[in-house]
Scaffold this active site. Structure first.
Site, PDB file in Angstrom:
ATOM      1  N   HIS A  69      31.106  22.027  -9.978  1.00  0.00           N
ATOM      2  CA  HIS A  69      30.264  22.951  -9.218  1.00  0.00           C
ATOM      3  C   HIS A  69      30.040  24.235 -10.021  1.00  0.00           C
ATOM      4  CE1 HIS A  69      30.947  21.061  -5.007  1.00  0.00           C
ATOM      5  NE2 HIS A  69      29.880  20.581  -5.610  1.00  0.00           N
ATOM      6  N   HIS A 156      37.400  16.495  -3.189  1.00  0.00           N
ATOM      7  CA  HIS A 156      36.304  17.473  -3.264  1.00  0.00           C
ATOM      8  C   HIS A 156      35.001  16.911  -3.843  1.00  0.00           C
ATOM      9  CE1 HIS A 156      34.431  21.321  -3.026  1.00  0.00           C
ATOM     10  NE2 HIS A 156      34.210  21.361  -4.313  1.00  0.00           N
ATOM     11  N   ASP A 177      38.879  23.550  -6.029  1.00  0.00           N
ATOM     12  CA  ASP A 177      38.559  23.164  -4.656  1.00  0.00           C
ATOM     13  C   ASP A 177      39.133  21.783  -4.416  1.00  0.00           C
ATOM     14  OD1 ASP A 177      37.284  25.514  -4.475  1.00  0.00           O
ATOM     15  OD2 ASP A 177      35.239  24.707  -4.516  1.00  0.00           O
ATOM     16  N   GLU A 202      42.640  27.556  -3.244  1.00  0.00           N
ATOM     17  CA  GLU A 202      41.393  28.023  -2.644  1.00  0.00           C
ATOM     18  C   GLU A 202      41.635  28.154  -1.141  1.00  0.00           C
ATOM     19  OE1 GLU A 202      38.428  25.981  -1.072  1.00  0.00           O
ATOM     20  OE2 GLU A 202      39.180  23.935  -1.273  1.00  0.00           O
ATOM     21  N   HIS A 413      39.277  32.522  -3.450  1.00  0.00           N
ATOM     22  CA  HIS A 413      38.101  31.768  -3.067  1.00  0.00           C
ATOM     23  C   HIS A 413      37.997  31.662  -1.552  1.00  0.00           C
ATOM     24  CE1 HIS A 413      35.058  28.500  -3.601  1.00  0.00           C
ATOM     25  NE2 HIS A 413      34.883  29.115  -4.737  1.00  0.00           N
TER      26      HIS A 413
END
Lengths: 599, 658
Positions: A69, A156, A177, A202, A413
């Site tokens: 990401h 994730h 994540d 996170e 995060h």
């Protein structure tokens, strides 16, 4: 013993991830994300935080990217090619495969469409990827002699990993994540009981405990179905890889079951390519997909077709998956502008939206949007939010902490308020320190590690042999000498330590004269002393030697007549410094005299 | 450390290592050469095989003619084929803690071990090894179960009877231990005991031992293993290759600094160059097809076949073979081709890069797409409709005793236009062909064995420099058929220790240290003293805790009572229980300074006398005598504890404690 966590990027914000960890003298940068909400300098982390002057390559030992990401890897080419970093960058194979494609995609939107300059080029992406070293799950990668890293499955998205970083006696786990519940195409995150000094987790969904997956899926399908039934169009902004594939599988099976005819489209040329990645990296998906892939590949869709820009104006119902996911640019934003005015239509946001994006604005209830060129866009279409993004919720975060058993937890995060709630919960339940630093803030964590040393086998065997005696439950004291030389620690027996250092032992011996009244002959006195000691010291080895002396363990007792007084005998009790306790005890015992003769 | 050697087959090893407190099995290879003694299992009734005459003893007795058949002077057992298992009697296999698998060929005996010996441990293997291993087992079980055989011969195994048989049956070893093939439920149960591991993953066993698989370069997911504790390292090298084919290259660097290196799985054809063999394979194939003949390639469903298909992909157009159909027939053909494409992470760099594009790593995807390569689960069904000649057929089993290959041997054996090309090195091609004699078909032997040859081994050993090498006895002498080739054996210093089946070796290694952890509280309390420049020393008195083979030192608990209390009620209560250990002393006492110290502490009548070895210090009033020599001090006094303690402390001031 300490860590420093410098956070140029992440912190109490879901914008972008970029964390610096110093552990046992090693500096590691975790993720290198960009902020999707900004279009200026603020989108990249400020790397001058890391070193004021001096090269990043000299300062950083390595960079680790958790997944593809852009809020975790979007600034990587800027960092390595424009700021300048030539050291190793680690990521998993799927991340290495997919990340450059998303970077190029984003570059095209920013530079080619918006005409921005001062952005990285295609060549920079390629050069940057050359510095990437791909890692396997669970492989221990030796970055250098002291620093090692290890990747764990994070769920994730395809290829997402958590990383354990270990240097000296200290270790950190960075989750990136992750998702603790398996979904339609990925498995659940997993880590072993690695007991890191620090877990950096996170906390996007820090307070949410999401309702069951099935409910959410049913809800989603119902909304899509209703809209299509009434002739409306459904826009689902997604990122090309990840959630999109899960929702595609979901819709595909629903369409099949309900025999629906409305077309489903997937925008951008990435689609086919994206699905191809899933096919080639099928070992990273969940058990079920992996098991059945030979018979039927889940990523070959029957009902979902490629989207063409012209389709957006077609009459009648349709479902369109379009990128990017936060409605901040590109095709999804274009379609949104076309469809926003019609209340029959619906936009479903299946994931989190960063502040500043159109997605975030409409989710927070804004219905009049100022677009480029001061144009006002009125949003009449229905706006739905469905939490499909695969982050761990509060329950999941707690579960991971339970699995890894960290000594400290650091939340990143996430949003400050939500993090505060979770922090309290973690401190309550696990009795560990929990930190939540702000952007740019440094957190120092003191660790107190045990020190591994080498023990000579001889000494250890001697001690464990003693430990095996019946009263093994009682802790035994062991005695040794720790030799410290050139940073090596060795624990050896005192005898060996002396020998190795070329020293000789200095023997310290005591001999005490004890006078006792006993008119009998010397050998009879000795016998009485012997019987007395034998009676009192049942657990000791008391011996009467042929030469007339007595030994208690290593302590020697001899008797002589007093030179002046025949009725007094002199006992010479002799012992070494190492037997002092017993020797001293014996003299005081004998001083009290012998009990009345029993013979 | 001991090594129990359960298999005598150098490329299908099975060894058990007793290392520290763990029992580790290294591979469990299944010796299938035993099946060469059996008649082939035809898929379709074969009149030729069913008409073979029974074997008759020299004296004319015919009691074995049901079990043994004569084919062109060779005797075969007419029964379900059986395999030669690893030794199961040498040690109690239920005590094995873990099994480490190095590649899919070396796990074929796994169900026999995990299902029949009381094994309760864990098996470790990489994902490709498990997936492809499963395919090999599936194919094996399938090809034997498809042809139910009524008879299971056992009479010939009787020791008295076996003696009367002709070679090679006469010399077959441990025939009483030979077993029929396992079943799919047994395979599934065995495979469920496997835990997947990745290259360079450190796996802790009981806190005492760490094992790590390393890429060995031989096959998809193939690995060598490092077995180590903090102070000793055993490398297990099994089936490694330095050639660049499809798997990830061999990791050699991690094998360095081994105390013992166990070396198995070298090439079985040390005289053949794999590249040359591939060239011969292609040209023979092309020639046969051009002349209108068919080509049969007996093979395993995974491994070298991927490389052969890749070569053919590049070769067929230039050789004008574009219209010749290639068939791959195996119950697991489809799975094998599909699986090969999803293990990108286990492939060589070139293939990995393709996946990043994203493109399938192996070109056989394209051969399938363009219909040049077709795969079928068996000769029945679709295949019989699509079958066109001349063609090329890849199928198993390489022993030619079961599987679809038997059918093609019977079908094509009579025509000299056809060719059978042997590429797998596990079976002697002459023995494999024996029950098909007389044969008109052409036979070409192009064994492709990419495993290490002796030149590569000697280079490898020079580079990683193990202290000791252990290998099967076959590697310590030239091959029996080429006794002059002294280059075809392992040459290293010290000479390798060799093993043979059913032998127990003691591995040469002596360790001197163990790891122990000092808890932070204890570490803080230590007072290091610099004894010599750069060397410091601290005495440690601590409590030793040992749990799960890990040792930890903690601060001793504070004594519950201050030792000052000297009041005693009953003598027996006070017998010192736990002797606090006193340190050793070192150093010497300078007499002049000692006397000064005594005087400073109130002893006014100190007198010093010299002796041969040192001095005697007299304290006249206290009637005390202190003998001081270079390495000893002796205090002789009346029973006056305070005095003694005072003198002791004064002496200790001059000495170092250890």
């Amino acid at each position: 013993f300490s860590f420093f966590c410098l956070l140029p990027g992440a912190g109490q914000d879901v914008g972008r991830s970029c964390i610096l960890v110093s552990i046992a003298g090693k500096n590691v940068m975790l993720d290198c994300g960009m902020h999707m909400g900004y279009n200026d300098d603020r989108r990249f982390p400020d790397f001058s935080y890391i070193t004021q002057n001096g090269r990043l390559t000299d300062f950083l030992d390595c960079v680790i990217i958790s997944h593809f990401h852009l809020d975790h890897c979007g600034a990587l080419p800027y960092f390595s090619e424009m700021v300048g970093y030539d050291g190793p960058i680690y990521m998993t194979h799927p991340t290495k495969a997919i990340c450059p494609i998303l970077l190029e995609d984003y570059r095209k939107i920013t530079v080619d469409k918006k005409g921005e300059t001062n952005f990285f080029t295609s060549q920079m992406i390629k050069d940057c990827m050359k510095k990437v070293i791909a890692v396997h799950l669970h492989q221990t990668v030796q970055v250098d002699e002291e620093l090692e890293i290890k990747a764990y499955y994070a769920g994730h998205v395809l290829g997402a990993a958590m990383f354990q970083i270990k240097a000296g006696c200290e270790s950190v786990v960075y989750t990136g994540d992750y998702n603790m519940t398996p979904d339609r195409h990925l498995g659940a995150a997993w880590i072993d009981k690695c007991r890191p000094d620090l877990l950096i987790s996170e906390s996007t969904y820090a307070t949410t405990i999401r309702d069951s997956k099935r409910c959410r899926e049913r809800d989603f399908l119902k909304k899509v179905h209703e809209t299509v039934e009434r002739g409306g169009k459904v826009l689902i902004p997604v990122f090309a890889l990840g959630r999109a594939q899960e929702l595609c599988i979901l819709l595909e099976t629903f369409w099949e079951r309900m025999n629906l005819k409305a077309p489903i489209y997937f925008s951008t040329g990435l689609t086919e390519k994206a699905n191809h990645y899933y096919k080639l990296f099928i070992t990273w998906t969940n058990q079920k997909i992996r098991k059945t892939f030979v018979q039927r590949n889940m990523f070959e869709f029957k009902h979902i077709k490629a989207f063409d820009r012209a389709f957006a104006d077609n009459p009648g119902p349709m479902v369109v998956f379009a990128t990017p996911g936060m409605l901040h640019a590109g095709q999804s934003l274009q379609i949104f502008r076309k469809w926003a005015g019609n209340e029959k239509n619906m936009v479903i946001m299946p994931g989190y939206c960063v502040q500043g994006t159109v997605g975030h604005k409409i989710l927070s209830g804004q219905r009049k949007l100022e677009m480029e060129g001061r144009q006002i866009l009125e949003v009449k279409m229905q706006v739905e939010y469905m939490s499909f993004s695969a982050h761990a919720d509060a329950k999941g975060i707690m579960q991971l902490i339970r699995q890894a058993e960290p000594r400290n937890v650091l939340l990143v995060h996430g949003e400050a308020k939500k993090m505060e709630f979770l922090k309290q919960k973690i401190e309550q339940e696990f009795h560990v320190n929990c930190y939540m630093p702000a952007n740019g803030e440094t957190t120092t964590i003191f660790t107190n590690p045990s020190i591994p040393v080498d023990i000579s086998l001889g000494l250890l065997k001697r001690e464990t042999a003693i430990g095996l005696l019946p009263d093994a439950k009682k802790p035994k004291l062991m005695h040794g000498s720790l030799i410290m030389k050139d940073n090596s620690f060795r624990l050896v027996s005192p005898e060996q330590a002396l020998k190795e250092l070329g020293l000789t032992e200095h023997q310290l011996r005591f001999t005490c004269r004890v006078h006792i009244q006993d008119p009998r002959k010397e050998h009879e006195t000795v016998l009485r002393v012997y019987n007395h000691l034998k009676g009192v010291l049942k657990d000791y080895s008391v011996q009467h030697l042929p030469d007339g002396s007595i030994t208690v363990e290593s302590i020697l007792i001899q008797a002589t007549a007093h030179s002046e007084d025949q009725g007094t005998k002199v006992l010479l009790v002799s012992w070494t410094y190492q037997d002092e306790e017993l020797g001293s005890y014996l003299t005081s015992l004998l001083k009290k005299g012998l009990p009345q003769s029993t013979s | 450390f001991f090594q129990y050697c359960l298999s005598g087959h150098p490329t299908l090893p099975c060894n058990v290592l007793k290392f520290k407190s763990t029992t580790i099995m290294l591979d469990c290879g299944l010796d299938m050469t035993s099946t060469l003694n059996f008649l082939p299992l035809p898929l379709v009734q074969s009149p030729r095989l069913s008409k073979l005459p029974g074997w008759v003893l020299k004296d004319g007795s015919t009691f074995l003619d049901k079990e043994l058949k004569d084919c062109s002077g060779h005797v075969f057992v007419d029964s379900v084929p059986e395999f030669c298992l690893p030794e199961t009697e040498l040690l109690d296999l239920s005590t094995v803690d873990v099994i480490l698998i190095s590649n899919y060929h070396c796990m074929m005996a796994l169900p026999y071990i995990t299902e029949y010996t009381g094994f309760t441990g864990t098996v470790y293997a990489t994902e490709p090894t498990v997936q492809i291993g499963r395919l090999l087992m599936e194919e094996l079980v399938n090809s034997i179960e498809r042809v139910p055989k009524a008879q299971s011969a056992s009479m010939w195994k009787n020791k008295e009877v076996q003696r009367l048989l002709p070679a090679p049956l006469k010399d077959a070893v441990e025939v009483s231990m030979w077993r029929k093939c396992y079943t799919m439920p047994e395979v599934n149960s065995a495979l469920s005991k496997i835990q997947l591991v990745g290259y360079s993953q450190k796996i802790e066993l009981f806190g005492a031992v760490q094992v790590t698989p390393l890429s060995s370069g031989y096959a998809l997911g193939s690995s060598n293993w490092i077995i180590q504790s903090h102070y000793e390292k055993v490398s297990y090298v099994s089936g490694s290759s330095l050639l660049t084919t499809h798997p990830q290259p061999m990791d050699q660097a991690s094998l360095k600094n081994s105390d013992v290196l166990i070396l198995t799985g070298l090439t079985q054809i040390p005289t053949a160059n794999p590249d040359g063999m591939v060239g011969e394979f292609c040209s023979n194939l092309a020639m046969t097809v051009r002349n209108g003949g068919n080509v049969l390639v007996p093979c395993y469903p995974s491994g070298v076949i991927y490389d052969l298909l890749e070569c053919l992909y590049q070769y067929i157009d230039s050789a004008g073979l574009s219209n010749v159909p290639f068939y791959f027939i195996s119950p697991v053909a489809n799975s094998s081709l599909e699986f090969s494409q999803i293990f990108a992470e286990w492939l060589c760099h070139n293939k990995q890069t393709k996946v990043y594009l994203p493109e399938p790593p192996f070109p056989h995807a394209e051969l399938i797409q363009t219909n040049k390569l077709k795969h079928y689960p068996s000769i029945h069904g679709d295949f019989s409709n699509d079958f066109k000649q001349p063609c090329v057929v890849f199928t198993g089993h390489p022993s030619l005793r079961f599987g679809d290959v038997v059918h093609f041997m019977e079908l094509w054996g009579k025509s000299s236009l056809n060719t059978v090309i042997f590429t797998e090195p596990d079976f002697s091609y002459l023995d494999a062909l024996a029950p098909y004699q007389p044969l008109a078909m052409k036979c070409v032997y192009c064994p492709i064995d990419t495993r290490l040859n002796f030149i590569q081994v000697s280079k490898l050993l020079k580079e990683v420099q193990p202290l000791h090498v252990v290998c099967p006895e076959q590697y310590t002498q030239p091959p029996p058929t080429q006794s002059h080739r002294t280059d075809l054996m392992i040459d290293c210093q010290p000479p390798p220790m060799s093993y043979r089946r059913a032998e127990v070796l003691t591995l040469p290694y002596k360790r001197r240290y163990e790891k122990i952890e000092i808890m932070p509280e204890l570490a803080d309390s230590l007072v290091p003293l610099e004894i010599k420049p750069g060397i410091s020393l601290a005495t440690v008195s601590a409590v030793l805790h040992t749990k799960d083979n890990k040792h930890v030192l903690q601060l001793p608990p504070k004594p519950p009572q201050p030792p000052a209390s000297k009041k005693r009620k009953r003598v027996s209560d006070d017998v010192p229980e736990c002797k606090p250990l006193k340190p050793l002393l070192s150093g010497s006492i300078p007499v002049d300074q000692f006397v000064q110290t005594l005087e400073k502490h109130g002893f006014s009548d100190v007198k010093v006398e010299d002796t041969a070895k040192g001095h005697i210090v007299l304290l006249q009033e206290a009637e005390t005598l202190i003998q001081i020599e270079e390495d000893s001090t002796h205090i002789i006094c009346d029973n006056d504890e305070p005095l003694r303690v005072k003198l002791r402390d004064l002496v200790l001031k001059f000495l170092q404690k250890f």
